[in-house]
Structures are given as structure tokens and as C-alpha cells.
Design an enzyme around this catalytic site. Structure first.
Site, PDB file in Angstrom:
ATOM      1  N   HIS A 134       0.425   5.106   0.215  1.00  0.00           N
ATOM      2  CA  HIS A 134       0.467   6.472  -0.313  1.00  0.00           C
ATOM      3  C   HIS A 134       1.728   7.173   0.204  1.00  0.00           C
ATOM      4  CE1 HIS A 134      -3.789   6.640  -1.730  1.00  0.00           C
ATOM      5  NE2 HIS A 134      -3.978   5.745  -0.786  1.00  0.00           N
TER       6      HIS A 134
ATOM      7  N   TYR B  67      -8.560  -3.142  -1.101  1.00  0.00           N
ATOM      8  CA  TYR B  67      -9.909  -2.727  -0.702  1.00  0.00           C
ATOM      9  C   TYR B  67     -10.743  -2.384  -1.933  1.00  0.00           C
ATOM     10  CZ  TYR B  67      -7.901   2.046  -1.083  1.00  0.00           C
ATOM     11  OH  TYR B  67      -7.278   3.174  -1.517  1.00  0.00           O
TER      12      TYR B  67
ATOM     13  N   HIS C 284      -1.544  -0.856  -2.037  1.00  0.00           N
ATOM     14  CA  HIS C 284      -0.646   0.296  -2.188  1.00  0.00           C
ATOM     15  C   HIS C 284      -0.426   1.032  -0.875  1.00  0.00           C
ATOM     16  CE1 HIS C 284      -4.748   1.851  -2.534  1.00  0.00           C
ATOM     17  NE2 HIS C 284      -4.270   2.939  -1.960  1.00  0.00           N
TER      18      HIS C 284
ATOM     19  N   ARG D  92      -8.877  -1.665  -5.506  1.00  0.00           N
ATOM     20  CA  ARG D  92      -7.571  -1.026  -5.667  1.00  0.00           C
ATOM     21  C   ARG D  92      -6.471  -2.070  -5.491  1.00  0.00           C
ATOM     22  NH1 ARG D  92      -5.720   3.678  -5.177  1.00  0.00           N
ATOM     23  NH2 ARG D  92      -4.402   2.703  -6.739  1.00  0.00           N
TER      24      ARG D  92
ATOM     25  N   TYR E 151      -9.016   2.080   6.045  1.00  0.00           N
ATOM     26  CA  TYR E 151      -8.307   3.262   6.531  1.00  0.00           C
ATOM     27  C   TYR E 151      -8.899   3.724   7.862  1.00  0.00           C
ATOM     28  CZ  TYR E 151      -6.017   3.974   2.026  1.00  0.00           C
ATOM     29  OH  TYR E 151      -5.252   3.835   0.910  1.00  0.00           O
TER      30      TYR E 151
HETATM   31 FE   LIG Z   1      -5.511   4.245  -0.920  1.00  0.00          FE
END
Ligand SMILES: [Fe+2]
Lengths: 231, 170
Positions: free
Chosen positions: A157, A142, A155, A152, A103
Site C-alpha cells: 500500500h 492473503y 501488494h 488478494r 498485517y
Molecule cells: Fe492489503
């Protein structure tokens, strides 16, 4: 007819206390929520339209001087209520990791490269049929510290407002057939019968030949209470 | 009936996407004040990655009145603090027509919250009888009362444990 919204049927949302997801232990309330009748406060909601979305905000691949690395994808769908009615002119917010699973957020410590051409933030307003469309890159998976070797599932968000305070929804969209589903306690916290509603569908008809694959993700918010009230 | 899309956590990495420079400013007119608070977890630790959203009518009890956004959004900082600049909401009727005391609807999103939790800010110095507040046990009612502060009101949110904030099922 009541002006209230229908309550969430059981089996929809993940329980706040989901021990497999460790952060819930100190953050999920211990008391059951107190039932609140819907007054105007709950059945109204903010109108966040003009000025919140700039032209191009829906295209996460054109926000910088160059194109981000990764597999370019189109993510589109409709925002509906549970009665099947379109939710037009409502703000849809999207944020995600880059193709390497990182991110563009100051607190993300994952040792994967940042992409100078990717912020991973998009927004748009739904059209008159509730439709929305983003252009982005497929995010990478990640790791996180929830348990030994935790990853995870891939995905995006999403954040949605609908028309009423009670329709507010923050969720995540997953990709079909992800091998990480079975060890992701955030995904698994959702009752099994409802999990498929978070998974987009490959959509050949919306692909752009020689340019990008496409996925469809319809989002369903709460509808009106259909129970006649005796007054 | 279509099946509803399930909720998922906002996660830890949302602030660059969901906070806006003008997010905390619901209204900054002459009657406005700061509504501030701290978010705590079940061990009393500061929650520095929560998102607080507020929703309210204007001073006359009107929702979405032209020129009044009614909506505020603020992430918590390293000290678990959040703040919105706003005005006292007007009186809004309960479903049975009785008045409700002035209140602001609040959503809390955070890592570790798989769905938002919803509460209400009431004002400790209000004199209006409120059907929601009066139905609560006195010790729990306290958790919904914002107290006067130097520049407005203070409203802390305790997600879990001792003096846990009352959260509502809406
Ligand atoms: Fe996330």
C-alpha cells in the site's frame, strides 16, 4: 494559464461502485459527485516534511532487534506529475503484510504468523528528483472474505500527498505476473488499460548483489491544467 | 502526458501506518475547537475503519502559513467517530474572485472506497454567501453544514443513501 490542476482523464481510476468488490455496495456514494472549480483550497496542500520522517524509516527490515523473515527486496522509483515533472520533498507512506501475508494490525485475523521483527510500515521523503527508495521484504498473499476462496494479489500500500489537495493519492503496488490478478476485484476494478501502471518492474540495475532483488515503481500524480483560460 | 497511477482502496489495515499521535491536532490555540463527526454507510451502520483528512487555511485565510500545518488526519473509532482540533478557517476567494464562506476540505478513505471521496465542511452559523453552497439544492446543501456542539462543531458524513453527503469531483 489556469492555476488549476488537470482533471483525471476517464479510464484512470476504478469506479467507486464496483460490485465485484462487495464492500463498495454500502459505501460508494449513489449520487454523482458535484463538479468543483479549483480554488486555493484545492491547489494548495500540506507540507509534511521534517519531523514526519526519521532516519531509517525507509528501511522496514531494521526497525526491530532482529531481521524479519522473508525475501528482502528494494522498492524504488520516482514520484512525477503527469507532465513528467519530479515531485520533490513529498511524503511517501508505505504499509504492507509480512512475508506470511499477515498485517501487524489488531483487526487482521488471518491465521498466519506475525513476525516480531516486522511492523510493515515505512515512510520517506522524495529527493530533489522525486526519487524514493524502501528496503522491505516481499509480502505474502492473503485471503479475504469478499467471495468464495478470495485472495488478494500480492501488494504494497502507498500513500502520496504531492503538492496540492487534488494530487492526494492512495494506491497499491503489485508484482509482475501475479497469478492472483484474475480473481482480485480490487485490482480488476481499475480500467484494463491502466492496470499496468500499478505493477512494478523487476529492476536488475538496482539490485544489490548477494543481498537483495529490486523493483521499480514510478508513481504519477496529476499535473497542471494546460488549457489557457480566457479572463 | 504520463498516465496517472490509479487509485486503490486504503483497505482495512492502515491505522498503524497512517494515523499519528498528533494527527488530529491542526491547531490548539486559544480559539481552537473540536470538529467532530460520525461516518455512516448506506444502511446507517457506523463506519469504524475510515480515515478522515482535513485541509484548511489559518484564520486569516492563509494556506501553509509558518507555524500552521492546516492538515488534520484521524481514523474513525469503534463508534464511527472522528475528531480534529482546529480553528475557523479564513475566507478564501473562489476562482472568479468572489469570496467563499469559511470551509475545510475533507477526504474520506475507507475499505470499500476504491478512491477517496471529497467533501467540504461549512459552518452553519457563517453569514458569508458561498457560490458552491448556493449552487446546491437546499436539501443537499444541509449535508455540508457543521452544527454548533458543546465543544465546537459536529459534522457527520453519510457515504450513501438517505441524506447522503455531497461529494465533489475535484
Ligand atoms: Fe492489503
Amino acid at each position: 494559464m489556469s492555476t488549476a490542476y488537470a482533471r483525471d482523464p476517464g479510464g484512470t481510476h476504478p469506479p467507486l461502485a464496483s460490485p465485484g468488490y462487495r464492500s463498495t455496495l454500502l459505501r460508494a456514494p449513489s449520487q454523482p459527485p458535484v463538479w468543483l472549480e479549483h480554488s486555493l483550497t484545492e491547489v494548495t496542500g500540506p507540507v509534511l516534511g521534517e519531523g514526519r520522517v526519521l532516519p531509517g524509516d525507509h528501511d522496514l527490515t531494521t526497525q526491530h532487534a532482529g531481521e524479519p523473515l522473508g525475501e528482502r527486496i528494494i522498492v524504488h522509483g520516482r514520484v512525477l506529475d503527469s507532465d513528467g515533472r519530479a515531485v520533490p520533498d513529498t511524503l511517501v507512506e508505505l504499509w504492507q503484510a509480512n512475508a506470511a501475508g499477515r498485517y501487524a494490525h489488531v483487526r487482521d485475523q488471518h491465521p498466519a504468523p506475525l513476525d516480531p521483527h516486522f511492523t510493515g510500515v515505512g515512510r520517506c521523503l522524495t529527493d530533489s528528483a522525486g526519487g524514493y527508495r524502501f528496503v522491505t521484504v516481499k509480502p505474502g498473499a492473503y485471503p479475504w472474505r469478499n467471495h468464495e476462496n478470495a485472495w488478494r494479489a500480492t501488494h504494497l500500500h502507498f500513500s502520496l500527498f504531492g503538492r496540492a489537495f487534488v494530487q492526494r493519492l492512495v494506491t497499491q503496488m503489485y508484482f509482475p505476473g501475479d497469478p492472483l490478478f484474475g480473481q482480485d476485484p480490487i485490482f480488476l476494478a481499475v480500467p484494463e488499460a491502466a492496470r499496468h501502471r500499478m505493477i512494478c518492474a523487476f529492476d536488475l540495475s538496482a539490485t544489490v548483489p548477494d543481498w537483495a532483488l529490486a523493483y521499480r515503481f514510478d508513481i504519477v500524480l496529476r499535473g497542471r491544467d494546460q488549457t489557457p483560460t480566457e479572463t | 502526458m504520463l498516465g496517472l497511477t490509479p487509485s486503490q482502496t486504503v483497505g482495512p489495515f492502515f491505522s498503524h501506518a497512517l494515523t499519528w499521535p498528533d494527527g488530529p491536532v491542526v491547531d490548539e490555540g486559544p480559539d481552537s475547537f473540536w470538529l467532530r463527526g460520525t461516518v455512516f454507510d448506506g444502511e446507517g451502520a457506523l463506519v469504524s475503519d475510515a480515515l478522515i483528512e482535513t485541509w484548511q487555511p489559518d484564520g486569516a485565510g492563509r494556506f501553509n502559513h509558518p507555524g500552521f500545518r492546516g492538515y488534520g488526519r484521524c481514523g474513525t473509532d469503534d463508534h464511527g467517530r472522528w475528531a480534529v482540533r482546529t480553528v475557523l478557517p479564513g475566507v478564501v476567494p473562489a476562482p472568479d474572485g468572489r469570496p467563499q464562506a469559511p470551509h475545510i476540505a475533507v477526504s474520506v478513505f475507507a475499505r470499500g472506497l476504491l478512491d477517496r471521496v471529497v467533501t467540504r465542511v461549512y459552518f452553519a452559523d457563517s453569514t458569508v454567501e458561498d457560490p458552491v453552497l448556493s449552487a446546491l439544492p437546499a436539501d443537499r446543501r444541509e449535508t455540508l453544514l457543521a452544527r454548533r456542539s458543546a465543544d465546537g462543531y459536529e459534522f457527520d458524513i453519510r457515504l450513501r443513501g438517505e441524506r447522503e453527503t455531497v461529494f465533489f469531483a475535484v
